[in-house]
Design a protein around this motif. Structure first.
Motif, mmCIF file in Angstrom:
data_model
loop_
_atom_site.group_PDB
_atom_site.id
_atom_site.type_symbol
_atom_site.label_atom_id
_atom_site.label_comp_id
_atom_site.label_asym_id
_atom_site.label_seq_id
_atom_site.Cartn_x
_atom_site.Cartn_y
_atom_site.Cartn_z
ATOM 1 N N LEU A 1 29.570 -34.723 22.378
ATOM 2 C CA LEU A 1 29.964 -36.067 21.930
ATOM 3 C C LEU A 1 30.268 -36.090 20.432
ATOM 4 C CD1 LEU A 1 27.512 -38.497 23.797
ATOM 5 C CD2 LEU A 1 29.985 -38.347 24.088
ATOM 6 N N GLY A 2 29.452 -35.399 19.651
ATOM 7 C CA GLY A 2 29.676 -35.361 18.204
ATOM 8 C C GLY A 2 30.955 -34.614 17.852
ATOM 9 N N LEU A 3 31.252 -33.574 18.611
ATOM 10 C CA LEU A 3 32.468 -32.798 18.335
ATOM 11 C C LEU A 3 33.732 -33.652 18.489
ATOM 12 C CD1 LEU A 3 31.601 -29.378 20.056
ATOM 13 C CD2 LEU A 3 31.804 -29.801 17.590
ATOM 14 N N LEU A 4 33.677 -34.655 19.349
ATOM 15 C CA LEU A 4 34.850 -35.530 19.512
ATOM 16 C C LEU A 4 35.142 -36.255 18.197
ATOM 17 C CD1 LEU A 4 34.216 -37.102 23.042
ATOM 18 C CD2 LEU A 4 35.543 -35.066 22.460
ATOM 19 N N THR A 5 34.092 -36.632 17.489
ATOM 20 C CA THR A 5 34.299 -37.254 16.172
ATOM 21 C C THR A 5 34.813 -36.219 15.167
ATOM 22 O OG1 THR A 5 32.690 -39.039 16.476
ATOM 23 C CG2 THR A 5 33.090 -38.327 14.215
ATOM 24 N N PHE A 6 34.214 -35.040 15.184
ATOM 25 C CA PHE A 6 34.654 -33.989 14.246
ATOM 26 C C PHE A 6 36.143 -33.649 14.425
ATOM 27 C CE2 PHE A 6 30.230 -31.744 13.647
ATOM 28 C CZ PHE A 6 29.714 -32.925 13.160
ATOM 29 N N ALA A 7 36.651 -33.823 15.654
ATOM 30 C CA ALA A 7 38.036 -33.429 15.952
ATOM 31 C C ALA A 7 39.062 -34.310 15.237
ATOM 32 C CB ALA A 7 38.282 -33.475 17.464
ATOM 33 N N ASP A 8 38.610 -35.426 14.665
ATOM 34 C CA ASP A 8 39.561 -36.330 14.002
ATOM 35 C C ASP A 8 39.025 -36.789 12.650
ATOM 36 O OD1 ASP A 8 41.964 -37.857 13.890
ATOM 37 O OD2 ASP A 8 40.887 -39.655 14.511
ATOM 38 N N VAL A 9 38.250 -35.922 12.011
ATOM 39 C CA VAL A 9 37.541 -36.355 10.812
ATOM 40 C C VAL A 9 38.209 -35.879 9.514
ATOM 41 C CG1 VAL A 9 35.896 -34.510 10.322
ATOM 42 C CG2 VAL A 9 35.117 -36.889 10.285
ATOM 43 N N LEU A 10 39.112 -34.933 9.609
ATOM 44 C CA LEU A 10 39.775 -34.451 8.385
ATOM 45 C C LEU A 10 40.807 -35.478 7.907
ATOM 46 C CD1 LEU A 10 40.315 -30.665 9.244
ATOM 47 C CD2 LEU A 10 38.580 -31.679 7.762
ATOM 48 N N PRO A 11 41.144 -35.437 6.602
ATOM 49 C CA PRO A 11 42.185 -36.346 6.106
ATOM 50 C C PRO A 11 43.518 -36.056 6.808
ATOM 51 C CG PRO A 11 40.998 -35.299 4.279
ATOM 52 C CD PRO A 11 40.577 -34.592 5.539
ATOM 53 N N PRO A 12 44.468 -37.009 6.737
ATOM 54 C CA PRO A 12 45.791 -36.747 7.323
ATOM 55 C C PRO A 12 46.401 -35.483 6.719
ATOM 56 C CG PRO A 12 45.598 -39.052 6.647
ATOM 57 C CD PRO A 12 44.381 -38.340 6.117
ATOM 58 N N LEU A 13 47.052 -34.686 7.556
ATOM 59 C CA LEU A 13 47.598 -33.410 7.077
ATOM 60 C C LEU A 13 48.711 -33.593 6.056
ATOM 61 C CD1 LEU A 13 47.489 -31.255 10.299
ATOM 62 C CD2 LEU A 13 46.314 -30.826 8.135
ATOM 63 N N GLY A 14 49.377 -34.743 6.101
ATOM 64 C CA GLY A 14 50.393 -35.006 5.081
ATOM 65 C C GLY A 14 49.827 -34.942 3.664
ATOM 66 N N PHE A 15 48.557 -35.317 3.526
ATOM 67 C CA PHE A 15 47.923 -35.269 2.198
ATOM 68 C C PHE A 15 48.012 -33.854 1.606
ATOM 69 C CE2 PHE A 15 44.692 -39.066 2.418
ATOM 70 C CZ PHE A 15 45.716 -39.909 2.824
ATOM 71 N N ALA A 16 47.836 -32.850 2.471
ATOM 72 C CA ALA A 16 47.802 -31.456 1.990
ATOM 73 C C ALA A 16 49.114 -31.057 1.328
ATOM 74 C CB ALA A 16 47.500 -30.512 3.160
ATOM 75 N N ILE A 17 50.214 -31.683 1.767
ATOM 76 C CA ILE A 17 51.520 -31.336 1.176
ATOM 77 C C ILE A 17 52.026 -32.435 0.244
ATOM 78 C CG2 ILE A 17 52.213 -29.727 2.994
ATOM 79 C CD1 ILE A 17 53.839 -31.979 4.288
ATOM 80 N N GLY A 18 51.094 -33.299 -0.170
ATOM 81 C CA GLY A 18 51.429 -34.252 -1.225
ATOM 82 C C GLY A 18 52.063 -35.546 -0.753
ATOM 83 N N GLN A 19 52.035 -35.782 0.575
ATOM 84 C CA GLN A 19 52.546 -37.071 1.041
ATOM 85 C C GLN A 19 51.459 -38.120 0.879
ATOM 86 O OE1 GLN A 19 53.863 -36.479 5.081
ATOM 87 N NE2 GLN A 19 55.715 -35.412 4.437
ATOM 88 N N ARG A 20 51.901 -39.347 0.677
ATOM 89 C CA ARG A 20 50.951 -40.449 0.663
ATOM 90 C C ARG A 20 51.082 -41.194 1.972
ATOM 91 N NH1 ARG A 20 49.844 -41.978 -4.962
ATOM 92 N NH2 ARG A 20 50.583 -40.230 -6.218
ATOM 93 N N GLY A 21 50.212 -42.109 2.183
ATOM 94 C CA GLY A 21 50.338 -42.953 3.365
ATOM 95 C C GLY A 21 49.564 -42.372 4.533
#
Lengths: 278, 278
Positions: B197-217
């Protein structure tokens, strides 16, 4: 009256996935027994295409972009009802849940469908690389080898032409690989162009990945998600499926499809349950 | 009476995902406003855990193994109802559809859940490799950097401790990457062990991947599938998320999670819609 497009009335796939309105407005499909994988079990991708066609018919948007299905019980050929429960529809996308049931049985698959409009614009980012493999004519036409007479080909192979990469076809001659990987060129036999609905079938058309490593027995799909990323260009699609982990009787199958121009068009992943007979 | 296990009554996650039976037998949850990602929007993984807990409570099997969710509209904090429609239940697995609705609004997420019993047996095959990354104490604790006072940390970071791999954290200091990839160690802040059950939360806990390449929003999730492959060992989990294609306003996010012993425990993929403000 079939809800298929008027300009594609004669292709096998469109006839076999047609959805019509019955009494009281209920959506019906006549599931075609020839879209089976053996033993009368209809192909899961074919059923997904039927369900997605029902979703599209009730949506303001023309293409399935994200489809997730739970396979509850085997679906027999014959008349099936499709109950579409709309979620919310906006200008960009719409959600719905489609439940496919055969008469006399409960629901056999439940499908969440998100519909939108797909284009073929150049991606802003794409890290996928279409694998190198020999051209279709140098690949393994397993169906033709097993059944030289096209009229006698069983089930799905009558409708979908697939050519296995020789590098992943060792199992067909008793030389299985260490890696659960299969690659194939795929197209409709009758020349129907691929489109988002057709790609849903292609996403589940390869043999079970266990075959590649010499396992026997089927691996019924438990849950399958297919993302359709773009309108495919005409011509052969290339599908690559690979399993990452086999454990406790479960196997994942990740299937990526590129179109004839090398564009990533499908990302699909399923969890399947290995049959005890392996 | 909460349906959570009696031996885990005090962990944040179990309190915030508890499901109880209301009048007439309906399942209810009190969605906790502190499990938000900003702007009052509750985290999609948190909502998935709540829905899966409802599915498990109505199933003969204890663990979610395949969960697919459509995110129809933002879900506010407060009381929500969970309607569980059983599919079929067998000795190995059971299917159900869970619809989560907030009072006064329509359904906000629809979840297909397959439940079964997971173990931690050695895989028969596993081609996954946990990425190399520095230990947690050498990684970037973005939340602590932004809010040195733990009591003042916003939303989700109060509950989930994540430490970004410095190799994927350039964007946090104005040096975005060319690649939409994020890696982080993840655990619950209060020491709750990870479980399916906890892993389901972990599966969507990272920031949006666009952030990594400098996108906002933001990039709201449209549809998310999570496969849970094994019971995780105690300790930090390692999550790696990467996008393969960004096109036409759509982005895929593929998240793989390994447990502290390097065992692949989660394969998740979502389709998200980039917000116009990027």
């Amino acid at each position: 009256m079939p809800l298929t497009d008027d300009d594609q009335p004669t292709y096998d796939f469109d006839t076999a996935t047609a959805v019509r309105r019955g009494e009281g407005g209920v959506l019906l499909a006549d599931l075609d027994q020839t879209w089976q994988v053996g033993g009368g079990i209809l192909n899961g991708g074919y059923l997904l295409s039927v369900a997605a066609r029902a979703a599209v018919s009730e949506s303001p948007h023309p293409h399935p972009v994200a489809v997730a299905a739970s396979y509850i019980r085997p679906t027999p050929a014959g008349e099936a009802t499709l109950e579409v429960t709309p979620g919310a529809a906006g200008r960009t996308l719409a959600h719905s849940v489609v439940t496919l049931s055969s008469s006399g049985a409960g629901p056999s698959i439940v499908v969440q469908a998100t519909t939108a409009t797909l284009g073929d614009e150049t991606p802003d980012y794409d890290s996928s690389r279409m694998p190198d493999m020999p051209p279709p004519e140098e690949c393994v036409d397993l169906s033709a080898r097993l059944n030289p007479d096209p009229g006698k080909r069983p089930g799905l192979s009558r409708h979908v032409d697939s050519r296995l990469d020789p590098a992943t076809a060792g199992w067909t001659v008793g030389e299985p690989s260490e890696e659960p990987v299969l690659r194939a060129w795929i197209r409709f036999v009758d020349g129907r162009p691929a489109d988002p609905l057709g790609l849903l079938t292609f996403a589940d058309v390869l043999p079970p990945l266990g075959f590649a490593i010499g396992q026997r027995g089927w691996a019924p799909t438990v849950q399958l998600q297919v993302l359709v990323r773009a309108m495919p260009a005409p011509g052969w699609c290339l599908a690559e499926a690979r399993a990452t982990q086999i454990a406790g009787g479960w196997i994942d199958e990740d299937c990526t499809i590129w179109d004839s121009e090398g564009r990533l068009v499908v990302q699909a992943r399923q969890l399947a349950r290995l049959s005890r007979g392996r």
